[in-house]
Design a protein around this motif. Structure first.
Motif, PDB file in Angstrom:
ATOM      1  N   MET A 145      38.912  48.801  48.989  1.00  0.00           N
ATOM      2  CA  MET A 145      39.359  47.651  49.732  1.00  0.00           C
ATOM      3  C   MET A 145      38.831  46.351  49.125  1.00  0.00           C
ATOM      4  SD  MET A 145      41.443  48.619  52.072  1.00  0.00           S
ATOM      5  CE  MET A 145      41.602  47.170  53.055  1.00  0.00           C
ATOM      6  N   LEU A 146      37.695  46.428  48.463  1.00  0.00           N
ATOM      7  CA  LEU A 146      37.140  45.234  47.831  1.00  0.00           C
ATOM      8  C   LEU A 146      38.072  44.718  46.740  1.00  0.00           C
ATOM      9  CD1 LEU A 146      34.830  43.217  47.544  1.00  0.00           C
ATOM     10  CD2 LEU A 146      33.736  44.816  45.976  1.00  0.00           C
ATOM     11  N   VAL A 147      38.633  45.635  45.955  1.00  0.00           N
ATOM     12  CA  VAL A 147      39.570  45.236  44.895  1.00  0.00           C
ATOM     13  C   VAL A 147      40.797  44.577  45.516  1.00  0.00           C
ATOM     14  CG1 VAL A 147      41.034  46.102  43.031  1.00  0.00           C
ATOM     15  CG2 VAL A 147      38.745  47.035  43.345  1.00  0.00           C
ATOM     16  N   PHE A 148      41.265  45.122  46.630  1.00  0.00           N
ATOM     17  CA  PHE A 148      42.403  44.558  47.348  1.00  0.00           C
ATOM     18  C   PHE A 148      42.104  43.120  47.780  1.00  0.00           C
ATOM     19  CE2 PHE A 148      44.562  43.965  51.486  1.00  0.00           C
ATOM     20  CZ  PHE A 148      45.870  44.095  51.074  1.00  0.00           C
ATOM     21  N   PHE A 149      40.945  42.917  48.373  1.00  0.00           N
ATOM     22  CA  PHE A 149      40.559  41.590  48.842  1.00  0.00           C
ATOM     23  C   PHE A 149      40.399  40.610  47.682  1.00  0.00           C
ATOM     24  CE2 PHE A 149      37.379  38.507  50.428  1.00  0.00           C
ATOM     25  CZ  PHE A 149      38.132  37.979  51.463  1.00  0.00           C
ATOM     26  N   LEU A 150      39.794  41.070  46.591  1.00  0.00           N
ATOM     27  CA  LEU A 150      39.644  40.199  45.417  1.00  0.00           C
ATOM     28  C   LEU A 150      41.004  39.827  44.823  1.00  0.00           C
ATOM     29  CD1 LEU A 150      36.563  41.841  43.685  1.00  0.00           C
ATOM     30  CD2 LEU A 150      36.642  39.699  44.975  1.00  0.00           C
ATOM     31  N   GLY A 151      41.943  40.770  44.850  1.00  0.00           N
ATOM     32  CA  GLY A 151      43.297  40.470  44.397  1.00  0.00           C
ATOM     33  C   GLY A 151      43.961  39.405  45.252  1.00  0.00           C
ATOM     34  N   LEU A 152      43.727  39.472  46.566  1.00  0.00           N
ATOM     35  CA  LEU A 152      44.285  38.450  47.458  1.00  0.00           C
ATOM     36  C   LEU A 152      43.668  37.084  47.198  1.00  0.00           C
ATOM     37  CD1 LEU A 152      44.543  40.391  50.826  1.00  0.00           C
ATOM     38  CD2 LEU A 152      46.409  39.674  49.337  1.00  0.00           C
ATOM     39  N   ILE A 153      42.376  37.066  46.915  1.00  0.00           N
ATOM     40  CA  ILE A 153      41.732  35.798  46.558  1.00  0.00           C
ATOM     41  C   ILE A 153      42.346  35.257  45.272  1.00  0.00           C
ATOM     42  CG2 ILE A 153      39.562  34.758  45.771  1.00  0.00           C
ATOM     43  CD1 ILE A 153      38.136  36.581  47.765  1.00  0.00           C
ATOM     44  N   GLY A 154      42.606  36.142  44.307  1.00  0.00           N
ATOM     45  CA  GLY A 154      43.260  35.731  43.072  1.00  0.00           C
ATOM     46  C   GLY A 154      44.645  35.160  43.327  1.00  0.00           C
ATOM     47  N   LEU A 155      45.375  35.763  44.267  1.00  0.00           N
ATOM     48  CA  LEU A 155      46.700  35.238  44.622  1.00  0.00           C
ATOM     49  C   LEU A 155      46.595  33.823  45.185  1.00  0.00           C
ATOM     50  CD1 LEU A 155      48.546  38.212  46.340  1.00  0.00           C
ATOM     51  CD2 LEU A 155      49.300  36.958  44.334  1.00  0.00           C
ATOM     52  N   ALA A 156      45.670  33.630  46.086  1.00  0.00           N
ATOM     53  CA  ALA A 156      45.523  32.317  46.720  1.00  0.00           C
ATOM     54  C   ALA A 156      45.047  31.253  45.737  1.00  0.00           C
ATOM     55  CB  ALA A 156      44.548  32.413  47.889  1.00  0.00           C
ATOM     56  N   ALA A 157      44.278  31.668  44.730  1.00  0.00           N
ATOM     57  CA  ALA A 157      43.707  30.710  43.782  1.00  0.00           C
ATOM     58  C   ALA A 157      44.548  30.539  42.518  1.00  0.00           C
ATOM     59  CB  ALA A 157      42.293  31.150  43.404  1.00  0.00           C
ATOM     60  N   SER A 158      45.636  31.271  42.407  1.00  0.00           N
ATOM     61  CA  SER A 158      46.455  31.208  41.189  1.00  0.00           C
ATOM     62  C   SER A 158      47.064  29.829  40.990  1.00  0.00           C
ATOM     63  CB  SER A 158      47.585  32.238  41.256  1.00  0.00           C
ATOM     64  OG  SER A 158      47.070  33.525  41.200  1.00  0.00           O
ATOM     65  N   THR A 159      47.053  29.391  39.732  1.00  0.00           N
ATOM     66  CA  THR A 159      47.635  28.091  39.404  1.00  0.00           C
ATOM     67  C   THR A 159      48.827  28.224  38.464  1.00  0.00           C
ATOM     68  OG1 THR A 159      46.079  27.832  37.582  1.00  0.00           O
ATOM     69  CG2 THR A 159      45.443  26.888  39.700  1.00  0.00           C
ATOM     70  N   ASP A 160      49.092  29.438  37.998  1.00  0.00           N
ATOM     71  CA  ASP A 160      50.237  29.647  37.106  1.00  0.00           C
ATOM     72  C   ASP A 160      50.898  30.990  37.422  1.00  0.00           C
ATOM     73  OD1 ASP A 160      48.239  31.282  36.180  1.00  0.00           O
ATOM     74  OD2 ASP A 160      48.499  30.765  34.077  1.00  0.00           O
ATOM     75  N   VAL A 161      52.048  31.203  36.820  1.00  0.00           N
ATOM     76  CA  VAL A 161      52.829  32.407  37.091  1.00  0.00           C
ATOM     77  C   VAL A 161      52.115  33.663  36.592  1.00  0.00           C
ATOM     78  CG1 VAL A 161      55.015  33.576  36.628  1.00  0.00           C
ATOM     79  CG2 VAL A 161      54.996  31.131  37.057  1.00  0.00           C
ATOM     80  N   LEU A 162      51.445  33.594  35.465  1.00  0.00           N
ATOM     81  CA  LEU A 162      50.741  34.761  34.936  1.00  0.00           C
ATOM     82  C   LEU A 162      49.617  35.193  35.877  1.00  0.00           C
ATOM     83  CD1 LEU A 162      50.320  36.811  32.677  1.00  0.00           C
ATOM     84  CD2 LEU A 162      48.794  35.156  31.584  1.00  0.00           C
ATOM     85  N   GLY A 163      48.835  34.255  36.365  1.00  0.00           N
ATOM     86  CA  GLY A 163      47.762  34.581  37.304  1.00  0.00           C
ATOM     87  C   GLY A 163      48.296  35.166  38.596  1.00  0.00           C
TER      88      GLY A 163
END
Length: 82
Positions: free
Chosen positions: A1-19
């Motif tokens: 679940m930690l990986v899932f949560f970190l992925g969601l943080i990455g989604l919210a913090a993404s600044t480009d399409v690749l991220g």
């Protein structure tokens, strides 16, 4: 679940399409890994008459969790260091 949560943080913090794409990939892989364990024991724990309804609840809960957590992360301001 930690990986899932970190992925969601990455989604919210993404600044480009690749991220955004890579973060979404991480979220989906982590979500599917968690769901696989639930589905593997599904037939043993749910009576046959209720399997259709229970399966729908599982699918709905999985998608709503992703959307709710992503929404919460977007609402909560993230301090970006540049």
């Amino acid at each position: 679940m930690l990986v899932f949560f970190l992925g969601l943080i990455g989604l919210a913090a993404s600044t480009d399409v690749l991220g955004l794409t890579l973060s979404w990939l991480v979220v989906q892989i982590a979500s599917n890994a968690v769901t696989a364990a639930l589905i593997a024991s599904f037939a043993d724990n749910v009576p046959q008459v209720l399997r259709g309804r229970a399966s729908s609840v599982i699918a709905l809960a999985q998608n709503l969790t992703i959307l709710a957590l992503l929404g919460a992360l977007v609402i909560i301001p993230i301090k970006r260091v540049r």
